[in-house]
Design a protein around this motif. Structure first.
Motif, PDB file in Angstrom:
ATOM      1  N   LYS A 101      -4.701  -6.117   1.460  1.00 31.11           N
ATOM      2  CA  LYS A 101      -5.042  -4.816   1.346  1.00 31.11           C
ATOM      3  C   LYS A 101      -4.417  -3.673   0.406  1.00 31.11           C
ATOM      4  O   LYS A 101      -3.123  -3.694   0.433  1.00 31.11           O
ATOM      5  CB  LYS A 101      -4.768  -4.357   2.908  1.00 31.11           C
ATOM      6  CG  LYS A 101      -5.586  -2.975   3.361  1.00 31.11           C
ATOM      7  CD  LYS A 101      -5.301  -2.610   4.710  1.00 31.11           C
ATOM      8  CE  LYS A 101      -5.552  -3.524   5.933  1.00 31.11           C
ATOM      9  NZ  LYS A 101      -6.982  -3.668   6.145  1.00 31.11           N
ATOM     10  N   GLY A 102      -5.309  -2.875  -0.339  1.00 26.95           N
ATOM     11  CA  GLY A 102      -4.750  -1.712  -1.068  1.00 26.95           C
ATOM     12  C   GLY A 102      -4.328  -2.522  -2.572  1.00 26.95           C
ATOM     13  O   GLY A 102      -3.668  -1.607  -3.223  1.00 26.95           O
ATOM     14  N   THR A 150     -16.076  -7.910   0.891  1.00 23.58           N
ATOM     15  CA  THR A 150     -14.489  -8.016   0.842  1.00 23.58           C
ATOM     16  C   THR A 150     -13.882  -7.864   2.145  1.00 23.58           C
ATOM     17  O   THR A 150     -14.393  -6.944   2.778  1.00 23.58           O
ATOM     18  CB  THR A 150     -13.736  -6.991   0.027  1.00 23.58           C
ATOM     19  OG1 THR A 150     -14.315  -5.687   0.368  1.00 23.58           O
ATOM     20  CG2 THR A 150     -14.184  -7.251  -1.669  1.00 23.58           C
ATOM     21  N   VAL A 151     -12.948  -8.702   2.430  1.00 27.53           N
ATOM     22  CA  VAL A 151     -12.354  -8.610   3.890  1.00 27.53           C
ATOM     23  C   VAL A 151     -10.732  -8.590   3.541  1.00 27.53           C
ATOM     24  O   VAL A 151     -10.224  -9.592   2.904  1.00 27.53           O
ATOM     25  CB  VAL A 151     -12.441  -9.836   4.739  1.00 27.53           C
ATOM     26  CG1 VAL A 151     -11.863  -9.739   5.999  1.00 27.53           C
ATOM     27  CG2 VAL A 151     -13.834 -10.051   4.950  1.00 27.53           C
ATOM     28  N   THR A 152     -10.074  -7.472   3.837  1.00 27.51           N
ATOM     29  CA  THR A 152      -8.737  -7.461   3.357  1.00 27.51           C
ATOM     30  C   THR A 152      -7.501  -7.666   4.571  1.00 27.51           C
ATOM     31  O   THR A 152      -7.993  -7.300   5.607  1.00 27.51           O
ATOM     32  CB  THR A 152      -8.372  -5.997   2.568  1.00 27.51           C
ATOM     33  OG1 THR A 152      -8.636  -5.131   3.684  1.00 27.51           O
ATOM     34  CG2 THR A 152      -9.203  -5.901   1.598  1.00 27.51           C
ATOM     35  N   PHE A 153      -6.406  -8.142   4.272  1.00 25.94           N
ATOM     36  CA  PHE A 153      -5.393  -8.372   5.172  1.00 25.94           C
ATOM     37  C   PHE A 153      -4.207  -7.682   4.634  1.00 25.94           C
ATOM     38  O   PHE A 153      -3.919  -7.417   3.615  1.00 25.94           O
ATOM     39  CB  PHE A 153      -5.255  -9.789   5.455  1.00 25.94           C
ATOM     40  CG  PHE A 153      -6.295 -10.686   6.231  1.00 25.94           C
ATOM     41  CD1 PHE A 153      -6.407 -10.503   7.461  1.00 25.94           C
ATOM     42  CD2 PHE A 153      -7.446 -11.212   5.487  1.00 25.94           C
ATOM     43  CE1 PHE A 153      -7.501 -11.265   8.272  1.00 25.94           C
ATOM     44  CE2 PHE A 153      -8.532 -11.835   5.964  1.00 25.94           C
ATOM     45  CZ  PHE A 153      -8.371 -11.830   7.454  1.00 25.94           C
ATOM     46  N   GLN A 154      -3.234  -7.744   5.632  1.00 23.54           N
ATOM     47  CA  GLN A 154      -1.906  -7.110   5.421  1.00 23.54           C
ATOM     48  C   GLN A 154      -1.241  -7.678   4.587  1.00 23.54           C
ATOM     49  O   GLN A 154      -0.440  -7.252   3.694  1.00 23.54           O
ATOM     50  CB  GLN A 154      -1.163  -6.789   6.488  1.00 23.54           C
ATOM     51  CG  GLN A 154      -1.663  -5.755   7.607  1.00 23.54           C
ATOM     52  CD  GLN A 154      -1.706  -4.321   7.037  1.00 23.54           C
ATOM     53  OE1 GLN A 154      -2.844  -3.845   6.543  1.00 23.54           O
ATOM     54  NE2 GLN A 154      -0.686  -3.629   7.162  1.00 23.54           N
ATOM     55  N   GLU A 162      -8.149  -6.481  -4.749  1.00 23.66           N
ATOM     56  CA  GLU A 162      -9.380  -5.899  -3.764  1.00 23.66           C
ATOM     57  C   GLU A 162     -10.404  -5.051  -4.652  1.00 23.66           C
ATOM     58  O   GLU A 162     -11.600  -5.273  -4.550  1.00 23.66           O
ATOM     59  CB  GLU A 162      -8.770  -5.170  -2.649  1.00 23.66           C
ATOM     60  CG  GLU A 162     -10.015  -4.371  -1.826  1.00 23.66           C
ATOM     61  CD  GLU A 162      -9.399  -3.306  -0.932  1.00 23.66           C
ATOM     62  OE1 GLU A 162      -8.132  -3.395  -0.805  1.00 23.66           O
ATOM     63  OE2 GLU A 162      -9.987  -2.656  -0.402  1.00 23.66           O
ATOM     64  N   GLN A 163      -9.736  -4.138  -5.464  1.00 20.98           N
ATOM     65  CA  GLN A 163     -10.671  -3.165  -6.283  1.00 20.98           C
ATOM     66  C   GLN A 163     -11.397  -4.005  -7.318  1.00 20.98           C
ATOM     67  O   GLN A 163     -12.810  -3.859  -7.721  1.00 20.98           O
ATOM     68  CB  GLN A 163      -9.933  -2.143  -6.851  1.00 20.98           C
ATOM     69  CG  GLN A 163      -9.395  -1.386  -5.775  1.00 20.98           C
ATOM     70  CD  GLN A 163      -8.537  -0.066  -6.154  1.00 20.98           C
ATOM     71  OE1 GLN A 163      -8.912   0.308  -7.222  1.00 20.98           O
ATOM     72  NE2 GLN A 163      -7.812   0.537  -5.291  1.00 20.98           N
ATOM     73  N   GLU A 215       0.798  -1.288  -0.144  1.00 19.02           N
ATOM     74  CA  GLU A 215      -0.086   0.100   0.056  1.00 19.02           C
ATOM     75  C   GLU A 215       0.808   1.178   0.184  1.00 19.02           C
ATOM     76  O   GLU A 215       0.373   2.318  -0.218  1.00 19.02           O
ATOM     77  CB  GLU A 215      -0.967   0.295   1.049  1.00 19.02           C
ATOM     78  CG  GLU A 215      -0.470   0.219   2.613  1.00 19.02           C
ATOM     79  CD  GLU A 215      -0.191  -1.230   3.119  1.00 19.02           C
ATOM     80  OE1 GLU A 215       0.099  -2.082   2.239  1.00 19.02           O
ATOM     81  OE2 GLU A 215       0.028  -1.368   4.202  1.00 19.02           O
TER      82      GLU A 215
END
Lengths: 232, 270
Positions: free
Chosen positions: B147-148, B164-168, B152-153, B83
Motif C-alpha cells: 500500500k502506498g 490492484t489489491v494492496t496490503f500493509q 502500486e502506482q 506510507e
C-alpha cells in the motif's frame, strides 16, 4: 511555503469516484455483517436458553473467543487461515468471487454476534422471573410465556445497546482494509498516497464516518423514545 | 463546518512549524548536532534489524551515516512506515529520507530528490502453477503491491486492466500470492528474488522489468544548501569507490542478492 487546505483537490475526478466506491463498499459490508450478526446473535441466545449445560458452555466459549481475541486477528484468521482448510476448488471459487469481502463480512458478523447475544440475554435477564412464573401460573406454556410476556419487553430493553453495536460494527469495517477490501478507509489511503493530501483525504473520510454514525445514533434515540413503555 | 476550520487550523499550525524549521535546515542540523534519518527498518538489505546486534543496519543506513559524517554530526535513525514517509518528512520529524524512496513525478511535486543512489528493477512475482510467465499475461489479473508504494502506482499505470489489491506489508502480500488470492506481486526485484527463494510454493520472477525506478534520498523542498551538500556527498562516494564498497557489502558477491552496480549517481530526470 504555507500549507493550503484544499478540499477540492481530493473531491474531483477519479478521487471522488474512489471515495464513493469506498463508501458503497463500507455500507454493503456493514449490512452484510449486520444481518449475519443479528441472525447468529438470536440463534446463540436461543441455544443458550436450552436447558442442556454443554450448549451453554459452547455459547460462553463462542462469546469469550470473539470478545477477547483482537478483531484484526479474527479477520486474518478468516482470510488467510480458514480458506487453507478448504478443498482447492472451494478456495479457487472464493478467490474468484471477491473472497476478501465475503470473509471480512463473516469475520465482522460473527464477532458482532457475540455482543448481540449478550445484549439480548441482558434484556431477557432484566425481566423479573416472577413475570415468567406468573404467566406460567395463569396457563401459558413455555413458548407462550416467552413469546407474549418476556420477549416483547426484553427486546425493547435490548434495542439501545443493539444500536450501539451497529455503530461499532460500522466503524469496525475499516479493519477490513488490512485484507484488501476496498472500503472507505482503504480508498482514503489510496487517495492520500496518490495526492499526498493527507489532511484533505482524512477530512473527507472523517466527515463521511461522522455523518453516518450520527445517522445511526439518531435512529437509536428515536427508537428509544418510540419503544419506551409507559410505566407507572 | 466547524470541523473543517479546526482541521484547517491544524494545517496552518503544522505548516507554521515546518516553516520555521525551513529557515536553513543545514544550519539547524549542525546546531543540533545530529541528522535525523527516516528509514524503513523492515527492508533487507537496505534497512533492517541485524539478527544478532538488533541494530538497524543496511545500505540506506550506511548512506545516511556517510551524509552525517560529512556534516560532522551524529546520525539518529527513525523507523517509519512506507506510507508515512513523505508526511514524516514534510512535518519536519525527520531531516532526510533513506527509505526505498523511488522517484515519481507525483512525489517530486511534494519533496525534492537527491541524485540517485540506487536504481531498482520493478518486477513481478507469480506462482509457477498460475502459468503466467510474461507481463502481457497479467492483463485483467489481480496484482498486489505494498500500500502506498510506487510499485502500486506503476501497476496501475502500466497494466491498466489489472486489478490492484494492496496490503500493509510484504508478508501479507506474499501470503496472498502464495494462497492464490492474487495472481502476481509487484515489487523491487531484490525483495522478490529473496521471497521466491524462501517460498514453499514454487514461484518465479518474470524476467522483464515492469519499470526501472531510480531511488533518491528524500529532502524537503527549498533547502538548496542541504541538497547541494547531500549531492556532494553522494558524488564523492561514487568517485572515491566507497559506494562500490558499501554496495558490495550489502548486495554484491557473497550476499543472497549477488548483483553488480550498473547505475551512476546522477540527477534524476522524470
Amino acid at each position: 511555503m504555507g500549507y493550503v487546505f484544499d478540499l477540492g483537490s481530493v473531491l474531483n475526478g477519479k478521487y471522488l469516484d474512489w471515495f464513493l466506491i469506498g463508501l458503497a463498499t463500507t455500507l454493503a459490508l456493514t449490512m452484510a455483517a449486520w444481518c449475519l450478526a443479528m441472525a447468529m446473535g438470536i440463534i446463540l441466545t436461543l441455544v443458550r436458553m436450552i436447558p442442556f449445560p454443554p450448549l451453554g458452555w459452547f455459547v460462553a466459549l463462542y462469546v469469550e473467543y470473539h470478545r477477547n481475541v483482537p478483531l484484526l486477528v479474527q479477520i486474518f484468521v478468516w482470510y488467510f487461515g480458514v480458506p487453507s482448510l478448504l478443498p482447492r476448488p472451494a478456495r479457487q471459487w472464493i478467490n474468484a468471487h471477491h473472497g476478501e469481502f465475503l470473509l471480512a463480512a463473516i469475520a465482522l458478523g460473527l464477532a458482532a454476534a457475540a455482543y448481540v447475544a449478550e445484549d439480548i440475554r441482558s434484556g431477557i435477564r432484566s425481566i423479573p422471573k416472577a413475570q415468567y412464573e406468573s404467566a406460567r401460573s395463569i396457563g401459558f406454556g413455555y413458548l407462550g410465556a416467552m413469546g407474549y410476556v418476556v420477549l416483547p419487553q426484553a427486546l425493547r430493553i435490548a434495542v439501545p445497546p443493539l444500536i450501539n453495536q451497529t455503530l461499532l460494527l460500522f466503524k469496525n469495517t475499516s479493519l477490513a482494509m488490512a485484507i484488501g477490501v476496498g472500503e472507505l478507509t482503504y480508498r482514503t489511503r489510496e487517495v492520500e498516497s496518490y495526492t499526498f493530501k493527507t489532511f484533505e483525504a482524512f477530512a473527507v473520510a472523517t466527515a463521511i464516518y461522522l455523518a453516518i454514525s450520527f445517522g445511526i445514533m439518531a435512529l437509536g434515540s428515536w427508537s428509544g423514545h418510540r419503544l419506551k413503555l409507559e410505566t407507572r | 463546518m466547524k470541523l473543517f476550520s479546526v482541521l484547517g487550523l491544524t494545517a496552518v499550525l503544522a505548516s507554521g512549524l515546518s516553516g520555521t524549521a525551513q529557515a536553513d535546515q543545514l544550519a539547524d542540523i549542525k546546531a543540533r548536532g545530529k541528522l535525523i534519518c527516516g528509514t524503513l527498518g523492515t527492508a533487507e538489505p537496505f534497512s533492517f534489524q541485524h539478527p544478532q546486534t538488533r541494530q538497524i543496519v543496511g545500505y540506506d543506513v550506511d548512506i545516511c551515516q556517510k551524509v552525517a559524517d560529512a556534516l560532522g554530526v551524529a546520525l539518529e535513525l527513525k523507523g517509519i512506515a512506507v506510507e508515512a514517509r513523505i508526511p514524516e518528512l514534510l512535518q519536519g520529524r525527520v531531516d532526510i529520507l533513506a527509505a526505498n524512496l523511488g522517484y515519481t513525478p507525483e512525489r517530486a511535486q511534494q519533496i525534492d530528490f537527491s541524485h540517485s543512489y540506487f536504481v531498482s528493477q520493478q518486477k513481478l512475482l507469480t506462482t509457477k502453477d498460475s502459468g503466467i510467465t510474461t507481463l502481457e499475461g497479467l492483463a485483467g489479473k489481480k496484482v498486489t503491491a505494498i500500500k502506498g508504494s510506487s510499485s502500486e502506482q506503476g501497476v496501475r499505470r502500466l497494466i491498466p486492466t489489472a486489478e490492484t489489491v494492496t496490503f500493509q506489508d510484504t508478508s501479507s502480500a506474499f501470503l496472498a500470492l502464495a494462497q492464490d488470492k492474487v495472481d502476481a506481486f509487484c515489487g523491487s526485484e531484490l525483495i522478490l528474488v529473496k521471497l521466491a527463494k524462501q517460498s514453499k510454493v514454487p514461484m518465479l520472477v518474470i524476467e522483464k522489468s515492469l519499470f526501472v525506478e531510480p531511488w533518491g534520498l528524500g529532502l524537503r523542498k527549498g533547502e538548496a544548501a542541504f541538497k547541494d551538500q547531500v549531492n556532494g556527498v553522494l558524488g564523492k562516494l561514487a568517485s572515491s569507490g566507497e559506494l562500490d564498497t558499501i554496495f558490495g557489502k550489502w548486495l554484491g558477491e557473497g550476499t543472497a542478492f549477488n548483483i553488480k552496480r550498473d547505475y551512476k549517481v546522477e540527477e534524476i530526470k522524470s
